[in-house]
Design an enzyme around this catalytic site. Structure first.
Site, PDB file in Angstrom:
ATOM      1  N   ARG A  70       3.226   8.566   9.894  1.00  0.00           N
ATOM      2  CA  ARG A  70       2.337   9.690  10.159  1.00  0.00           C
ATOM      3  C   ARG A  70       3.159  10.812  10.789  1.00  0.00           C
ATOM      4  NH1 ARG A  70      -0.451   8.027   6.885  1.00  0.00           N
ATOM      5  NH2 ARG A  70      -2.666   7.551   6.898  1.00  0.00           N
ATOM      6  N   GLU A  94      -0.773  18.814   7.277  1.00  0.00           N
ATOM      7  CA  GLU A  94      -0.597  18.614   5.831  1.00  0.00           C
ATOM      8  C   GLU A  94      -1.571  19.485   5.049  1.00  0.00           C
ATOM      9  OE1 GLU A  94      -0.574  14.426   4.902  1.00  0.00           O
ATOM     10  OE2 GLU A  94       1.126  14.071   6.207  1.00  0.00           O
ATOM     11  N   HIS A 151       3.312  13.511   0.933  1.00  0.00           N
ATOM     12  CA  HIS A 151       2.518  12.312   1.274  1.00  0.00           C
ATOM     13  C   HIS A 151       2.303  11.434   0.022  1.00  0.00           C
ATOM     14  CE1 HIS A 151      -0.576  10.756   4.405  1.00  0.00           C
ATOM     15  NE2 HIS A 151      -0.143   9.767   3.641  1.00  0.00           N
TER      16      HIS A 151
HETATM   17  P1  NAD Z   1       0.575  -2.007  10.902  1.00  0.00           P
HETATM   18  O1  NAD Z   1      -0.533  -1.834  11.881  1.00  0.00           O
HETATM   19  O2  NAD Z   1       0.602  -3.203  10.025  1.00  0.00           O
HETATM   20  O3  NAD Z   1       1.979  -1.945  11.674  1.00  0.00           O
HETATM   21  C1  NAD Z   1       2.264  -1.003  12.659  1.00  0.00           C
HETATM   22  C2  NAD Z   1       3.286  -1.630  13.605  1.00  0.00           C
HETATM   23  O4  NAD Z   1       3.654  -0.647  14.568  1.00  0.00           O
HETATM   24  C3  NAD Z   1       2.708  -2.821  14.383  1.00  0.00           C
HETATM   25  O5  NAD Z   1       3.542  -3.956  14.227  1.00  0.00           O
HETATM   26  C4  NAD Z   1       2.677  -2.347  15.836  1.00  0.00           C
HETATM   27  O6  NAD Z   1       2.964  -3.385  16.745  1.00  0.00           O
HETATM   28  C5  NAD Z   1       3.775  -1.309  15.841  1.00  0.00           C
HETATM   29  N1  NAD Z   1       3.633  -0.347  16.928  1.00  0.00           N
HETATM   30  C6  NAD Z   1       2.493   0.111  17.498  1.00  0.00           C
HETATM   31  N2  NAD Z   1       2.804   0.974  18.482  1.00  0.00           N
HETATM   32  C7  NAD Z   1       4.163   1.046  18.520  1.00  0.00           C
HETATM   33  C8  NAD Z   1       5.092   1.769  19.322  1.00  0.00           C
HETATM   34  N3  NAD Z   1       4.665   2.593  20.287  1.00  0.00           N
HETATM   35  N4  NAD Z   1       6.405   1.608  19.077  1.00  0.00           N
HETATM   36  C9  NAD Z   1       6.851   0.783  18.101  1.00  0.00           C
HETATM   37  N5  NAD Z   1       6.021   0.056  17.320  1.00  0.00           N
HETATM   38  C10 NAD Z   1       4.696   0.199  17.525  1.00  0.00           C
HETATM   39  O7  NAD Z   1       0.579  -0.649  10.017  1.00  0.00           O
HETATM   40  P2  NAD Z   1       1.226  -0.495   8.554  1.00  0.00           P
HETATM   41  O8  NAD Z   1       0.221  -0.875   7.536  1.00  0.00           O
HETATM   42  O9  NAD Z   1       2.576  -1.113   8.538  1.00  0.00           O
HETATM   43  O10 NAD Z   1       1.367   1.095   8.459  1.00  0.00           O
HETATM   44  C11 NAD Z   1       2.384   1.744   9.164  1.00  0.00           C
HETATM   45  C12 NAD Z   1       2.190   3.248   9.056  1.00  0.00           C
HETATM   46  O11 NAD Z   1       2.382   3.675   7.704  1.00  0.00           O
HETATM   47  C13 NAD Z   1       0.810   3.747   9.450  1.00  0.00           C
HETATM   48  O12 NAD Z   1       0.933   4.958  10.149  1.00  0.00           O
HETATM   49  C14 NAD Z   1       0.131   4.010   8.102  1.00  0.00           C
HETATM   50  O13 NAD Z   1      -0.920   4.943   8.195  1.00  0.00           O
HETATM   51  C15 NAD Z   1       1.318   4.542   7.323  1.00  0.00           C
HETATM   52  N6  NAD Z   1       1.198   4.500   5.861  1.00  0.00           N
HETATM   53  C16 NAD Z   1       1.616   5.615   5.195  1.00  0.00           C
HETATM   54  C17 NAD Z   1       1.598   5.628   3.820  1.00  0.00           C
HETATM   55  C18 NAD Z   1       2.042   6.867   3.084  1.00  0.00           C
HETATM   56  O14 NAD Z   1       1.464   7.192   2.069  1.00  0.00           O
HETATM   57  N7  NAD Z   1       3.061   7.562   3.568  1.00  0.00           N
HETATM   58  C19 NAD Z   1       1.149   4.499   3.124  1.00  0.00           C
HETATM   59  C20 NAD Z   1       0.764   3.358   3.840  1.00  0.00           C
HETATM   60  C21 NAD Z   1       0.812   3.367   5.231  1.00  0.00           C
HETATM   61  C1  MLT Z   2      -2.364   5.407   3.875  1.00  0.00           C
HETATM   62  O1  MLT Z   2      -2.625   5.491   5.078  1.00  0.00           O
HETATM   63  O2  MLT Z   2      -2.759   4.466   3.183  1.00  0.00           O
HETATM   64  C2  MLT Z   2      -1.522   6.451   3.270  1.00  0.00           C
HETATM   65  O3  MLT Z   2      -1.368   7.540   4.073  1.00  0.00           O
HETATM   66  C3  MLT Z   2      -1.747   6.702   1.845  1.00  0.00           C
HETATM   67  C4  MLT Z   2      -2.864   7.582   1.434  1.00  0.00           C
HETATM   68  O4  MLT Z   2      -3.955   7.529   1.925  1.00  0.00           O
HETATM   69  O5  MLT Z   2      -2.660   8.363   0.497  1.00  0.00           O
END
Ligand code: NAD
Ligand code: MLT
Length: 532
Positions: free
Chosen positions: A236, A265, A283
């Site tokens: 994010r 964004e 994104h």
């Molecule tokens: P998740 O909840 O499975 O994992 C997040 C991890 O971060 C956890 O293990 C947690 O312990 C850790 N965490 C929390 N606070 C922390 C801190 N202060 N310092 C270090 N680690 C910390 O989440 P996920 O499914 O792995 O998603 C991770 C990120 O990716 C989220 O922000 C999600 O929205 C984003 N995401 C983005 C896209 C995209 O399109 N770019 C797609 C999928 C997910």
């Molecule tokens: C997500 O949180 O799953 C990602 O940001 C992807 C999206 O919604 O496009």
């Protein structure tokens, strides 16, 4: 039943919804209404039972309030930071997401950005399109043998790890809330944030956006990084301080950055868009055909189940308890969640194992809802994944969190009919909190074996100190000087002039500098601010 799909969703998801409805003999209207302005969504939502969005639609408290028929909000993706969860919960609207379907796509995108940076792919491509053939300008760096530093080792971080190890990288990770066992299983060494930043050739961010991660990578963090290192963000945008990033790039503190997500964004920061050391994508982390189909199917299933009151797989905010159990346990569920919340904040370390003792009459019941509430309290401050009665055990299992539960029908301390105790950590690092319910209110009665008596609510300053005359006065005066209002104060001690704990309720969070000053007062050993 009416479902509004407010952002593009793969056809497979729409078809699946229709099939479920036909199978259940229900009439279903699905409207795909894309590109609505906030005002239009507010007007249109009124008649819908469910709303499906991706990350581009802000589902505000106003939208939820306007959705008089709204029962389920489906987030076709992982992050729920665009949905007002509190408002949804208050209005009894179930929020579901699709957290497992796109984590491989997001991981692949992080790896794609890593290669794009290492081999300068976008710049070389742009140069050729200008008619040049400049092989010397684009000497890259090899990925094999390099150190990848992950910040956040959840679903996406774990998938990135698997791929990076296959590429011959060594993986270090900073995730203060993950058990060492789980990290070991992935072949990752856990380290502090500074160590990860100092040692990594590539740093990739995979935390949720929470109050604890907003601005996590700022000036101090860029100072720790190697000048040859690259930073990648597919999590994010607000996790990075973008102004500090630009400065770090301009001053050569890092070599480049790969960004898929932005503070705003589409991004408004033109300096970032014009910087050649930055590789940008709009994104796209989850934007693969496969992930979009999986996400659509995953969200369709849960939205339909939510609408028809069946258990859902990825509920973000749903309590599901039978009426009778609920009546007896509701006050203790609240207590359990608050104790979990306090315990994780005072532990501030990896949580692998939590010992829970349910004492008193309480122990006669099936305490599954309390266990879920404790897990919710423990994990909510550190994860985007909301935990509830449906998914608590699953989430705990996946994160390597083990709750060892013990029931003691007799509390052993006369004045309490019921007592719940949580113990986290091992050896010298044990943290323990106990609480009870008094007149329907959750009360903290002991912290690290000091007996106290206070409401578990709001900001609380917890100091450990020597029991000396004047300690309370000194801390009270320092808070008063900074206009921080004290709502209550409680002191527990092992013996007169021995060791003591002060728990001070505050109306607002004190400035960081004041916490440091209090920590420096003679005979104060530790100071911690928690928010319940
Ligand atoms: P998740 O909840 O499975 O994992 C997040 C991890 O971060 C956890 O293990 C947690 O312990 C850790 N965490 C929390 N606070 C922390 C801190 N202060 N310092 C270090 N680690 C910390 O989440 P996920 O499914 O792995 O998603 C991770 C990120 O990716 C989220 O922000 C999600 O929205 C984003 N995401 C983005 C896209 C995209 O399109 N770019 C797609 C999928 C997910
Ligand atoms: C997500 O949180 O799953 C990602 O940001 C992807 C999206 O919604 O496009």
């Amino acid at each position: 039943m009416k479902i509004m799909i407010a952002e593009p969703l793969a056809t497979e998801g729409v078809e699946a919804l229709k099939e479920y409805a036909t199978g259940a003999g229900l009439e279903l209207v699905i409207d795909q209404v894309y590109g609505q302005k906030p005002g239009e969504l507010l007007q249109n939502i009124v008649e819908y039972d469910a709303l499906i969005v991706r990350s581009g639609t802000k589902v505000t408290a106003e939208v939820i309030e306007a959705g008089k028929e709204l029962k389920v909000i489906g987030r076709a993706g992982t992050g729920v930071d665009n949905i007002d969860l509190e408002a949804a919960t208050q209005h009894g609207v179930l929020v579901v997401n699709a957290p497992t379907a796109n984590c491989r796509a997001a991981a692949e995108h992080a790896i794609a950005l890593m290669f794009a940076l290492a081999r300068q792919v976008p710049r070389a491509d742009a140069s050729m399109r200008q008619g040049k053939w400049n092989r010397k300008q684009f000497i890259g760096v090899q990925i094999d043998g390099k150190v990848l530093g992950l910040v956040g080792l959840g679903r996406v971080g774990s998938e990135v790890t698997r791929r990076a190890r296959g590429l011959g990288m060594t993986v270090l990770a900073y995730d203060p809330y993950l058990s060492a066992e789980r990290a070991r299983g992935l072949g990752v060494t856990l380290a502090s944030l500074d160590q990860v930043l100092q040692q990594a050739d590539f740093v990739s961010l995979h935390t949720p956006l929470t109050e604890g991660t907003r601005g996590l990578i700022g000036p101090h963090e860029f100072d720790q990084m190697k000048p040859s290192a690259y930073l990648i963000n597919c999590a994010r945008g607000p996790v990075i301080d973008e102004t500090a990033l630009l400065q770090a790039l301009e001053e050569g503190k890092i070599a480049g950055a790969g960004l898929d997500v932005f503070a705003q964004e589409p991004p408004s920061n033109s300096a970032l868009l014009n910087n050649e050391q930055v590789v940008l994508t709009p994104h796209l982390g989850a934007s693969t055909e496969e992930a979009q189909v999986e996400v659509a199917l995953e969200i369709a299933r849960d939205v339909f189940d939510g609408l028809t009151a069946k258990p859902v797989r990825h509920a973000i905010n749903a309590p599901m308890i039978s009426a009778e159990v609920l009546e007896a346990l509701v006050p203790f569920m609240d207590l359990s969640e608050r104790l979990g919340n306090l315990a994780i904040q005072i532990a501030g370390q990896h949580i692998g194992r939590v010992h829970v003792v349910y004492g008193g009459r309480l122990a006669e019941h099936d305490l599954t809802p309390l266990k879920a509430a404790i897990i919710k309290g423990l994990l909510e401050p550190i994860s985007e994944e909301r935990v509830n009665q449906v998914n608590a055990n699953l989430v705990a299992q996946r994160r390597g969190l083990v709750l060892v539960e013990e029931k003691r029908p007799h509390v052993g301390v006369e004045q309490f009919r019921n007592l719940i105790t949580l113990r986290i950590g091992e050896g010298d690092n044990i943290r323990e909190v106990s609480g009870t319910v008094r007149w329907g209110q959750p009360i903290l009665v002991s912290i690290n074996e000091y007996w106290i008596n206070l409401e578990l609510n709001g900001y609380m300053l917890i100091c450990t100190n020597e029991d000396r005359p004047g300690m309370i006065g000194q801390v009270g005066t320092m808070l008063g000087r900074e206009n921080v209002n004290v709502s209550f104060m409680q002191v527990g001690r092992d013996k007169p002039l021995g060791h003591a704990v002060m728990a001070i309720g505050l109306d607002q969070a004190p400035p960081e500098a004041l916490l440091n000053d209090i920590g420096n007062v003679k005979d104060i050993h530790s100071v911690q601010l928690v928010k319940i």
